[in-house]
Scaffold this motif. Structure first.
Motif, PDB file in Angstrom:
ATOM      1  N   UNK A 142      33.973   0.163 -39.869  1.00  0.00           N
ATOM      2  CA  UNK A 142      34.112  -0.090 -38.436  1.00  0.00           C
ATOM      3  C   UNK A 142      34.087   1.212 -37.635  1.00  0.00           C
ATOM      4  N   UNK A 143      33.244   1.235 -36.585  1.00  0.00           N
ATOM      5  CA  UNK A 143      33.077   2.345 -35.645  1.00  0.00           C
ATOM      6  C   UNK A 143      32.403   3.573 -36.256  1.00  0.00           C
ATOM      7  N   UNK A 144      31.813   3.432 -37.436  1.00  0.00           N
ATOM      8  CA  UNK A 144      31.073   4.539 -38.037  1.00  0.00           C
ATOM      9  C   UNK A 144      29.630   4.535 -37.531  1.00  0.00           C
ATOM     10  N   UNK A 145      29.052   5.732 -37.397  1.00  0.00           N
ATOM     11  CA  UNK A 145      27.649   5.870 -37.012  1.00  0.00           C
ATOM     12  C   UNK A 145      26.773   5.877 -38.258  1.00  0.00           C
ATOM     13  N   UNK A 146      25.665   5.149 -38.204  1.00  0.00           N
ATOM     14  CA  UNK A 146      24.739   5.090 -39.329  1.00  0.00           C
ATOM     15  C   UNK A 146      23.310   5.177 -38.806  1.00  0.00           C
ATOM     16  N   UNK A 147      22.403   5.567 -39.706  1.00  0.00           N
ATOM     17  CA  UNK A 147      20.972   5.620 -39.421  1.00  0.00           C
ATOM     18  C   UNK A 147      20.285   4.773 -40.481  1.00  0.00           C
ATOM     19  N   UNK A 148      19.422   3.856 -40.050  1.00  0.00           N
ATOM     20  CA  UNK A 148      18.954   2.814 -40.961  1.00  0.00           C
ATOM     21  C   UNK A 148      17.436   2.701 -40.944  1.00  0.00           C
ATOM     22  N   UNK A 149      16.907   2.120 -42.044  1.00  0.00           N
ATOM     23  CA  UNK A 149      15.496   1.756 -42.148  1.00  0.00           C
ATOM     24  C   UNK A 149      15.447   0.286 -42.540  1.00  0.00           C
ATOM     25  N   UNK A 150      14.757  -0.527 -41.733  1.00  0.00           N
ATOM     26  CA  UNK A 150      14.719  -1.974 -41.957  1.00  0.00           C
ATOM     27  C   UNK A 150      13.307  -2.532 -42.067  1.00  0.00           C
ATOM     28  N   UNK A 151      12.298  -1.705 -41.824  1.00  0.00           N
ATOM     29  CA  UNK A 151      10.934  -2.224 -41.736  1.00  0.00           C
ATOM     30  C   UNK A 151      10.488  -2.441 -40.309  1.00  0.00           C
ATOM     31  N   UNK A 152      11.398  -2.270 -39.338  1.00  0.00           N
ATOM     32  CA  UNK A 152      11.053  -2.331 -37.912  1.00  0.00           C
ATOM     33  C   UNK A 152      11.067  -0.910 -37.363  1.00  0.00           C
ATOM     34  N   UNK A 153      10.011  -0.537 -36.662  1.00  0.00           N
ATOM     35  CA  UNK A 153       9.947   0.807 -36.098  1.00  0.00           C
ATOM     36  C   UNK A 153      10.220   0.813 -34.598  1.00  0.00           C
ATOM     37  N   UNK A 154      10.763  -0.305 -34.065  1.00  0.00           N
ATOM     38  CA  UNK A 154      10.955  -0.403 -32.621  1.00  0.00           C
ATOM     39  C   UNK A 154      12.418  -0.581 -32.228  1.00  0.00           C
ATOM     40  N   UNK A 155      13.364  -0.230 -33.117  1.00  0.00           N
ATOM     41  CA  UNK A 155      14.775  -0.358 -32.769  1.00  0.00           C
ATOM     42  C   UNK A 155      15.130   0.657 -31.693  1.00  0.00           C
ATOM     43  N   UNK A 156      15.851   0.195 -30.658  1.00  0.00           N
ATOM     44  CA  UNK A 156      16.204   1.081 -29.558  1.00  0.00           C
ATOM     45  C   UNK A 156      17.520   0.701 -28.926  1.00  0.00           C
ATOM     46  N   UNK A 157      17.918   1.455 -27.902  1.00  0.00           N
ATOM     47  CA  UNK A 157      19.181   1.221 -27.223  1.00  0.00           C
ATOM     48  C   UNK A 157      19.259  -0.211 -26.694  1.00  0.00           C
ATOM     49  N   UNK A 158      20.393  -0.844 -26.924  1.00  0.00           N
ATOM     50  CA  UNK A 158      20.593  -2.227 -26.508  1.00  0.00           C
ATOM     51  C   UNK A 158      20.322  -3.236 -27.599  1.00  0.00           C
ATOM     52  N   UNK A 159      19.606  -2.832 -28.657  1.00  0.00           N
ATOM     53  CA  UNK A 159      19.361  -3.729 -29.785  1.00  0.00           C
ATOM     54  C   UNK A 159      20.611  -3.825 -30.659  1.00  0.00           C
ATOM     55  N   UNK A 160      20.664  -4.875 -31.464  1.00  0.00           N
ATOM     56  CA  UNK A 160      21.763  -5.046 -32.412  1.00  0.00           C
ATOM     57  C   UNK A 160      21.228  -5.687 -33.680  1.00  0.00           C
ATOM     58  N   UNK A 161      21.788  -5.273 -34.808  1.00  0.00           N
ATOM     59  CA  UNK A 161      21.485  -5.891 -36.098  1.00  0.00           C
ATOM     60  C   UNK A 161      22.706  -6.686 -36.539  1.00  0.00           C
ATOM     61  N   UNK A 162      22.535  -7.995 -36.660  1.00  0.00           N
ATOM     62  CA  UNK A 162      23.590  -8.876 -37.152  1.00  0.00           C
ATOM     63  C   UNK A 162      23.420  -8.995 -38.664  1.00  0.00           C
ATOM     64  N   UNK A 163      24.398  -8.502 -39.412  1.00  0.00           N
ATOM     65  CA  UNK A 163      24.298  -8.429 -40.867  1.00  0.00           C
ATOM     66  C   UNK A 163      24.948  -9.657 -41.493  1.00  0.00           C
ATOM     67  N   UNK A 164      24.303 -10.196 -42.524  1.00  0.00           N
ATOM     68  CA  UNK A 164      24.834 -11.404 -43.148  1.00  0.00           C
ATOM     69  C   UNK A 164      24.383 -11.488 -44.596  1.00  0.00           C
TER      70      UNK A 164
END
Length: 426
Positions: A79-101
């Motif tokens: 919780x509240x940690x900063x991470x840098x990720x690769x998902x196969x999408x190259x268009x992630x930007x400010x305002x986006x969110x990844x819901x993990x499940x």
């Protein structure tokens, strides 16, 4: 296994919006704003309250080392940690969110294969994970494609995403039949690839979005009905910035678990619909904002403390455009009864919260002696209460307790105690 929501990454909240990683380029940075970010987890991309992509994977997760520009791989971030990720999408930007499940039962559709690549030489390193040297045999392989590993014609493990594609001289957008290249899979592989395996590429329909998220609300009180439906008193949290509940929208029910630092929830029911909606005792077709609402739901698969997630499927997706089920037919009238009708008790008098004496307030549901004393003190000090919600909030009633007061109380006009201007003698 049912769907479990395990975390949320929000982009634009991290200290650094991106970081440069050799072999990967610029990676977007986000903050874990709920639960935990686990490498390999499935993910949905939410943009402007719309689910625009599903069945993504957290293929690579890194974080910056303390007091350094270097990065290190992590299997999990809290919780509240900063991470840098690769998902196969190259268009992630400010305002986006990844819901993990996680959900091992509702897997993406892999019934239509549209491409095949032969694996020649697998490789691995601690930052980028698995990469495969391949030769594209048929079809087209693109960055972000949904793929699966085949061995002896059989699949192994969950479907994966192509995280990066490299040609002989650097990154390429796609590999066509007859072309060699390198496919980056990161840490998605549940079965270690071997020379001679194949990488199958699967068809995915192109859609602008999958569903519109209208809002969420926490259930505080329930009134089950004989037909199996339920009326729920719900509260939209104040921190929810945009929220809307509409009659006819679909609902899924989430049951929370864990703590603030490891918050997660399980989807315990889907396919419910909003059948009615009221606010301040007034029936409305739609309502925005925060506060307390009364919501009718088609089924009673819900209990106090659950969260309802209101959404509208995109056109062409399952559940889109389905009308509400008609109400159950009325039972045919029986033979006339010979018994005398039992007189019904008249409804109790409505209590005016701004004028009622303490004994009348004490007879209202949820009113303890301490709450009565607080109500009298506040009423005297400020001249009264604007409405039942203001009364309940002022004396500390819970949302479902406020709902129970509706229809039993009223509020007369507030008497403001004005004061003249006193001149001081100097």
């Amino acid at each position: 296994m049912t769907e479990r929501r395990i975390g949320l990454i929000e982009f634009g909240k991290a200290l650094n919006n991106s970081v440069s990683v050799p072999g990967l380029g610029e990676l977007p940075g986000g903050q874990v704003s709920a639960g935990r970010a686990t490498r390999g987890a499935r993910a949905r991309l939410i943009r402007f309250d719309r689910v625009v992509a599903d069945n993504l994977r957290l293929g690579i997760v890194v974080r910056k080392k303390f007091f350094s520009s270097d990065v290190e791989p992590v299997t999990e971030a809290g919780f509240l940690k900063d991470v840098f990720v690769v998902t196969g999408r190259d268009d992630l930007g400010n305002g986006d969110a990844l819901e993990l499940y996680s959900d091992d039962t509702a897997l993406p559709d892999t019934s239509r294969q549209v491409g095949l690549a032969q694996v020649h030489a697998p490789a691995f390193d601690e930052i980028t994970g698995v990469r495969l040297q391949v030769h594209q045999h048929s079809g087209v392989l693109r960055e972000g494609s949904l793929v699966g590993l085949l061995r002896g014609g059989r699949g192994g493990g969950l479907p994966m995403r192509v995280l990066r594609l490299l040609g002989p001289v650097g990154p390429v957008p796609e590999l066509r039949a007859g072309q060699p290249g390198t496919v980056l899979l990161g840490f998605q592989c549940e079965v270690p690839p071997m020379p001679g395996d194949a990488l199958a590429c699967f068809h995915e329909p192109e859609q602008e979005y999958l569903e519109q998220r209208e809002g969420i609300a926490v259930v505080h009180g329930l009134n089950p009905l004989p037909d199996g439906s339920v009326v729920a008193a719900v509260e939209v949290p104040e921190q929810v910035k945009s929220n809307q509940i509409t009659v006819g929208s679909m609902v899924r029910v989430l049951r929370p678990a864990g703590t603030t630092f490891n918050e997660r929830s399980t989807v315990v029911a889907t396919g419910l619909r909003v059948t009615s909606l009221s606010r301040n005792n007034v029936m409305v077709p739609s309502a925005r904002g925060t506060g307390v609402f009364t919501v009718g739901l088609t089924r009673g698969d819900v209990r106090e403390g659950d969260t309802i997630e209101v959404h509208v499927p995109a056109p062409g997706t399952p559940g889109a455009g389905q009308p509400l089920a008609p109400p159950p037919p009325l039972a045919p009238p029986g033979p006339p009864s010979r018994e005398l009708p039992v007189p019904q008790a008249a409804p109790g008098p409505v209590v005016d919260l701004n004028t009622a004496p303490p004994p009348e307030l004490a007879r209202l549901p949820g009113m303890t002696p301490q709450r009565v004393a607080a109500a009298i003190e506040l009423r005297t000090r400020q001249g009264g209460f604007a409405d039942v919600e203001a009364f309940g909030v002022a004396i500390g009633l819970q949302p479902h307790e406020i709902v129970r007061l509706r229809g039993k109380v009223t509020t007369s006009r507030i008497q403001h105690h004005g004061g003249g201007v006193r001149q001081l003698d100097i």
